[in-house]
Design a protein around this motif. Structure first.
Motif, PDB file in Angstrom:
ATOM      1  N   HIS A 153      68.539  -5.196  22.481  1.00 34.64           N
ATOM      2  CA  HIS A 153      68.864  -6.031  23.635  1.00 34.64           C
ATOM      3  C   HIS A 153      68.365  -5.355  24.905  1.00 34.64           C
ATOM      4  N   ASP A 154      67.830  -6.139  25.832  1.00 28.57           N
ATOM      5  CA  ASP A 154      67.253  -5.571  27.049  1.00 28.57           C
ATOM      6  C   ASP A 154      68.305  -5.005  27.999  1.00 28.57           C
ATOM      7  N   ASP A 155      69.475  -5.630  28.051  1.00 31.30           N
ATOM      8  CA  ASP A 155      70.479  -5.252  29.051  1.00 31.30           C
ATOM      9  C   ASP A 155      71.652  -4.464  28.500  1.00 31.30           C
ATOM     10  N   ILE A 156      71.785  -4.404  27.182  1.00 32.78           N
ATOM     11  CA  ILE A 156      72.891  -3.660  26.571  1.00 32.78           C
ATOM     12  C   ILE A 156      72.289  -2.643  25.603  1.00 32.78           C
ATOM     13  N   ARG A 157      72.586  -1.364  25.828  1.00 34.54           N
ATOM     14  CA  ARG A 157      71.956  -0.314  25.037  1.00 34.54           C
ATOM     15  C   ARG A 157      72.975   0.452  24.214  1.00 34.54           C
ATOM     16  N   LEU A 158      72.473   1.054  23.164  1.00 41.31           N
ATOM     17  CA  LEU A 158      73.280   1.964  22.359  1.00 41.31           C
ATOM     18  C   LEU A 158      73.407   3.263  23.143  1.00 41.31           C
ATOM     19  N   SER A 159      74.595   3.522  23.690  1.00 44.45           N
ATOM     20  CA  SER A 159      74.748   4.657  24.602  1.00 44.45           C
ATOM     21  C   SER A 159      75.221   5.939  23.925  1.00 44.45           C
ATOM     22  N   SER A 160      76.026   5.810  22.853  1.00 44.69           N
ATOM     23  CA  SER A 160      76.474   7.021  22.152  1.00 44.69           C
ATOM     24  C   SER A 160      76.807   6.707  20.704  1.00 44.69           C
ATOM     25  N   VAL A 161      76.686   7.725  19.861  1.00 42.06           N
ATOM     26  CA  VAL A 161      77.031   7.636  18.445  1.00 42.06           C
ATOM     27  C   VAL A 161      77.891   8.843  18.100  1.00 42.06           C
ATOM     28  N   GLY A 162      79.101   8.593  17.640  1.00 44.59           N
ATOM     29  CA  GLY A 162      79.997   9.698  17.308  1.00 44.59           C
ATOM     30  C   GLY A 162      80.281  10.598  18.489  1.00 44.59           C
ATOM     31  N   GLY A 163      80.264  10.032  19.703  1.00 43.59           N
ATOM     32  CA  GLY A 163      80.523  10.819  20.901  1.00 43.59           C
ATOM     33  C   GLY A 163      79.300  11.521  21.471  1.00 43.59           C
ATOM     34  N   ARG A 164      78.132  11.392  20.813  1.00 41.19           N
ATOM     35  CA  ARG A 164      76.901  12.031  21.278  1.00 41.19           C
ATOM     36  C   ARG A 164      76.031  11.006  22.015  1.00 41.19           C
ATOM     37  N   VAL A 165      75.541  11.385  23.176  1.00 42.70           N
ATOM     38  CA  VAL A 165      74.710  10.490  23.979  1.00 42.70           C
ATOM     39  C   VAL A 165      73.403  10.197  23.262  1.00 42.70           C
ATOM     40  N   VAL A 166      72.979   8.942  23.285  1.00 46.16           N
ATOM     41  CA  VAL A 166      71.740   8.527  22.628  1.00 46.16           C
ATOM     42  C   VAL A 166      70.621   8.473  23.659  1.00 46.16           C
ATOM     43  N   THR A 215      76.789   0.070  26.016  1.00 46.95           N
ATOM     44  CA  THR A 215      77.078  -0.158  27.430  1.00 46.95           C
ATOM     45  C   THR A 215      75.945  -0.967  28.045  1.00 46.95           C
ATOM     46  N   GLY A 216      76.271  -1.716  29.077  1.00 46.26           N
ATOM     47  CA  GLY A 216      75.238  -2.500  29.732  1.00 46.26           C
ATOM     48  C   GLY A 216      75.824  -3.539  30.649  1.00 46.26           C
ATOM     49  N   GLU A 217      75.062  -4.581  30.842  1.00 41.04           N
ATOM     50  CA  GLU A 217      75.416  -5.576  31.841  1.00 41.04           C
ATOM     51  C   GLU A 217      75.337  -6.978  31.250  1.00 41.04           C
ATOM     52  N   VAL A 218      76.353  -7.778  31.504  1.00 43.86           N
ATOM     53  CA  VAL A 218      76.346  -9.188  31.103  1.00 43.86           C
ATOM     54  C   VAL A 218      76.607 -10.035  32.344  1.00 43.86           C
ATOM     55  N   ARG A 219      76.300 -11.307  32.212  1.00 42.64           N
ATOM     56  CA  ARG A 219      76.528 -12.227  33.325  1.00 42.64           C
ATOM     57  C   ARG A 219      77.897 -12.866  33.198  1.00 42.64           C
ATOM     58  N   GLY A 220      78.718 -12.707  34.220  1.00 42.28           N
ATOM     59  CA  GLY A 220      80.035 -13.303  34.226  1.00 42.28           C
ATOM     60  C   GLY A 220      79.996 -14.703  34.807  1.00 42.28           C
ATOM     61  N   PRO A 221      81.155 -15.264  35.148  1.00 45.10           N
ATOM     62  CA  PRO A 221      81.214 -16.600  35.761  1.00 45.10           C
ATOM     63  C   PRO A 221      80.365 -16.661  37.023  1.00 45.10           C
ATOM     64  N   GLY A 222      79.576 -17.707  37.153  1.00 46.07           N
ATOM     65  CA  GLY A 222      78.731 -17.865  38.331  1.00 46.07           C
ATOM     66  C   GLY A 222      77.503 -16.977  38.316  1.00 46.07           C
ATOM     67  N   GLY A 223      77.249 -16.332  37.166  1.00 48.30           N
ATOM     68  CA  GLY A 223      76.065 -15.483  37.062  1.00 48.30           C
ATOM     69  C   GLY A 223      76.213 -14.111  37.665  1.00 48.30           C
ATOM     70  N   VAL A 224      77.446 -13.722  38.007  1.00 45.43           N
ATOM     71  CA  VAL A 224      77.678 -12.407  38.610  1.00 45.43           C
ATOM     72  C   VAL A 224      77.583 -11.321  37.533  1.00 45.43           C
ATOM     73  N   PRO A 225      76.758 -10.277  37.744  1.00 48.09           N
ATOM     74  CA  PRO A 225      76.634  -9.208  36.739  1.00 48.09           C
ATOM     75  C   PRO A 225      77.954  -8.463  36.555  1.00 48.09           C
ATOM     76  N   LYS A 226      78.214  -8.060  35.315  1.00 46.42           N
ATOM     77  CA  LYS A 226      79.448  -7.342  34.982  1.00 46.42           C
ATOM     78  C   LYS A 226      79.124  -6.216  34.011  1.00 46.42           C
ATOM     79  N   GLU A 227      79.552  -4.998  34.355  1.00 43.87           N
ATOM     80  CA  GLU A 227      79.338  -3.850  33.474  1.00 43.87           C
ATOM     81  C   GLU A 227      80.351  -3.879  32.330  1.00 43.87           C
TER      82      GLU A 227
END
Length: 364
Positions: A305-318, A339-351
């Motif tokens: 996914h372009d906006d949501i990434r695999l940030s850690s595995v077993g507590g280790r940063v990827v 972790t990443g960003e999705v669009r909330g109501p009204g298209g507002v970005p949300k972490e």
């Protein structure tokens, strides 16, 4: 009777073997102690109770097919620390929380499994302590079963045997029972008769004028003593048998395709067009976020996914878009964090941050 087994998970990340031992011991105890008519409830705690699954799905009733129901209890246990865990555990605070939760169930035996019965503070968080009024109130209605001098009701040493070595360890159990205990009548015979495979007329577990709480404590202590030394055999990895659990989905190792993904992680509501099995994770968008492939004895998780990434595995940063997950008896589970960003109501970005756990679900 309701056997409530609560697992201290603050040490799970640093002590995966101890975590595995706690789950195995709980499984063995239930197999020996619970009978038809009982129920088994699981909880997880650190500085207080934390929800690793919906609590309504963490109770198994032992019904007519008692053996199958007993085997299902092994799926109730927590496999990871809390998301964002800072370690530590507060024995007295969780006792207050759980005795309040089950105060309307006078047939409850509460078993706190932990690496040490003494409370261990976490950074910036004070433990309740045995003199706190809230904990002293617990003791007016519940008995904390005495055992060792350090506050444990039982010491539980164990030995884990892996292909290369034997590892010795110890956990402790802190047991609480209501001062006024009311057991549910058993309809399939007494506990002794059921464990012996006999059938008998219905009898109440609290009948005969005996102190039922005392009988339950004796049963628990005798049952716990039987676990004083047990061995958990580690088979290693890559045998092509067993299965792997990802979230609430289980996948047979034998059925995993060679060289290509066997499942996709996506938000609820996504249906793969190519019949690829989907592991739904609440809070993720309803599109593919990651794919998982078996590579030799290990697993490759790749973010897609372009906006949501695999940030850690077993507590280790990827670093990058993929990581290798190694599951072995000594490291049987690994949280995958996105972790990443999705669009909330009204298209507002949300972490957002979401996680799902990969774990061994049998010999691998």
């Amino acid at each position: 009777m309701n056997w409530v087994i609560a697992f201290s998970t603050g040490h799970y990340k640093a002590d995966p073997l101890g975590a595995q031992a706690a789950r195995e011991l709980a499984t063995q105890f239930v197999q020996r102690a619970a009978v038809q008519g009982d129920q088994v409830t699981a909880r997880a705690w650190e500085m207080d109770i934390w929800e690793y699954r919906n609590p309504s799905g963490l109770t198994q009733i032992i019904g007519n097919d008692a053996q199958a129901d007993l085997e299902r209890t092994a799926k109730l246990w927590p496999t990871t620390p809390a998301v964002g865990s800072v370690g530590g555990h507060d024995t007295e605070r969780v006792a207050a929380t759980l005795t309040r939760e089950f105060e309307g169930t006078p047939g409850t035996v509460l078993i706190l499994l932990t690496n040490t019965a003494a409370s261990v503070g976490a950074a910036g968080i004070r433990v309740m302590g045995t003199n706190a009024p809230e904990y002293q109130e617990v003791l007016t209605n519940w008995t904390r079963v005495a055992g060792t001098q350090d506050g444990a009701s039982l010491n539980l040493p164990y030995v884990i045997t892996t292909p290369s070595r034997q590892i010795q360890g110890q956990m402790q159990a802190v047991v609480f029972v209501p001062k006024t205990f009311t057991g549910t009548p058993l309809t399939a015979g007494t506990r002794t008769e059921q464990r012996a495979g006999a059938q008998a007329p219905a009898q109440s577990s609290g009948g005969g004028g005996a102190n039922p709480a005392g009988l339950l404590v004796a049963l628990l202590v005798l049952g716990g003593a039987g676990f004083a030394a047990w061995k958990l055999i580690g088979k290693g990895g890559g045998s092509g048998s067993g299965s792997v659990r990802i979230g609430s989905s289980s996948f047979s190792v034998r059925d995993m395709p060679a060289g290509r993904p066997f499942c996709v992680i996506a938000g609820a509501g996504y249906a793969a067009e190519d019949d690829m099995p989907v592991v739904p994770v609440a809070g993720l968008p309803p599109v593919p976020v990651a794919q998982i492939t078996r590579v030799g004895k290990d697993y490759r998780v790749r973010g897609v996914h372009d906006d949501i990434r695999l940030s850690s595995v077993g507590g280790r940063v990827v670093a990058g878009d993929s990581a290798t997950v190694t599951l072995r008896p000594e490291t049987p589970d690994a949280p995958l964090e996105f972790t990443g960003e999705v669009r909330g109501p009204g298209g507002v970005p949300k972490e957002i941050t979401r996680s799902v756990v990969m774990s061994l679900d049998g010999d691998n």
